[in-house]
Design an enzyme around this catalytic site. Structure first.
Site, mmCIF file in Angstrom:
data_model
loop_
_atom_site.group_PDB
_atom_site.id
_atom_site.type_symbol
_atom_site.label_atom_id
_atom_site.label_comp_id
_atom_site.label_asym_id
_atom_site.label_seq_id
_atom_site.Cartn_x
_atom_site.Cartn_y
_atom_site.Cartn_z
ATOM 1 N N HIS B 56 0.642 -1.213 0.038
ATOM 2 C CA HIS B 56 0.061 0.028 -0.002
ATOM 3 C C HIS B 56 0.758 1.157 0.021
ATOM 4 C CE1 HIS B 56 -4.100 -1.712 1.534
ATOM 5 N NE2 HIS B 56 -3.529 -2.406 0.445
ATOM 6 N N GLU B 58 0.873 3.931 1.714
ATOM 7 C CA GLU B 58 1.242 4.362 3.286
ATOM 8 C C GLU B 58 2.835 3.441 3.469
ATOM 9 O OE1 GLU B 58 -1.735 3.391 2.393
ATOM 10 O OE2 GLU B 58 -3.266 4.059 3.677
ATOM 11 N N CYS B 86 -6.073 1.809 5.897
ATOM 12 C CA CYS B 86 -6.747 0.298 6.213
ATOM 13 C C CYS B 86 -6.398 0.239 7.417
ATOM 14 C CB CYS B 86 -6.326 -0.810 5.126
ATOM 15 S SG CYS B 86 -5.063 -1.117 5.114
ATOM 16 N N CYS B 89 -2.520 -0.443 7.495
ATOM 17 C CA CYS B 89 -1.683 0.750 7.572
ATOM 18 C C CYS B 89 -1.782 1.567 8.612
ATOM 19 C CB CYS B 89 -2.105 1.456 6.133
ATOM 20 S SG CYS B 89 -1.778 0.820 4.587
#
Lengths: 150, 150
Positions: B56, B58, B86, B89
């Site tokens: 992801h 992040e 999410c 993260c």
């Protein structure tokens, strides 16, 4: 013939990874991922060495197993980890749709159950496998860091 | 003189990252990390290209920023991300102790508030910055993947 590939068998291998972390001065957590009784990823916590909060044992094994399998989903796989996953690792396991998560010691402070995180609804969870061995390794680590027994 | 380094300014840069993800066929989410008005990490979602659920936006920015700073804690830093993090993260941000998280669109399905995850108690959160731009990019992505408007 008795099947030697029990959860205890694989957790012992994960504990070896945790011991390798311990030797490096890392919080001693080890993980591995198994599919059809074959270990396809093994790793231990490297947050200090890599200066990276994301370098938990589980995260490394998830990345390595997906690389081995050539796909990002870990259906059919079991992740073994010596300590209950944190919410970050639970979140990664959620996305991976891993079939089973087997962990050793619980983590009342930062484990995903305490923090409110979720595994995928299709993921089967088993806890407490060789939990004393896993917990005593973590306790020993913190005792030595603090220079005293408590 | 007016300060040009507003949250909107940096979120526009994060949206450029999200657009780069879109062009690669990735779910379009972009992130960056700023310290003292300087961008020290920028990234976009690469889960498809890397075959890795942990890739992801992040997560990549957290790793890159720690690498840049030479330490794993992101105190004094702000993470900008176009979509609500999410739980994975959020968990990584928790460990990083990042000072601020600014996100664009909320994610009622998989955002950390819906999933039950937690940021660090010292982390300040701001949401809704350029949320329409961020949300419409994600909607357009899924519309095109499904071959229809809905």
């Amino acid at each position: 013939m008795e099947n030697i590939f029990t959860d205890e068998y694989f957790m012992k291998k994960a504990l070896q990874e945790a011991e390798a972390a311990y030797e490096k001065g890392e919080i001693p957590v080890g993980a591995l991922i198994v599919v059809n009784d074959r270990i396809i990823a093994r790793s231990h916590n490297l947050t200090e060495m890599l200066n990276d909060v994301t370098a938990h044992a589980e995260m490394q094994s998830i990345t390595a197993a997906a690389n081995f399998l050539g796909g990002k989903y870990l259906k059919g796989c079991t992740l073994y980890v010596t300590l209950e996953p944190c919410q970050m690792c639970a979140g990664a396991l959620y996305w991976s749709q891993v079939s089973r998560v087997v962990y050793g010691a619980g983590d009342n402070q930062r484990g995903f159950t305490a923090m409110g995180g979720k595994l995928h609804p299709k993921t089967e969870v088993k806890s407490g496998v060789l939990e004393n061995e896993a917990a005593s390794l973590v306790l020993r680590f913190f005792e030595e860091r603090r220079g005293r027994k408590y």
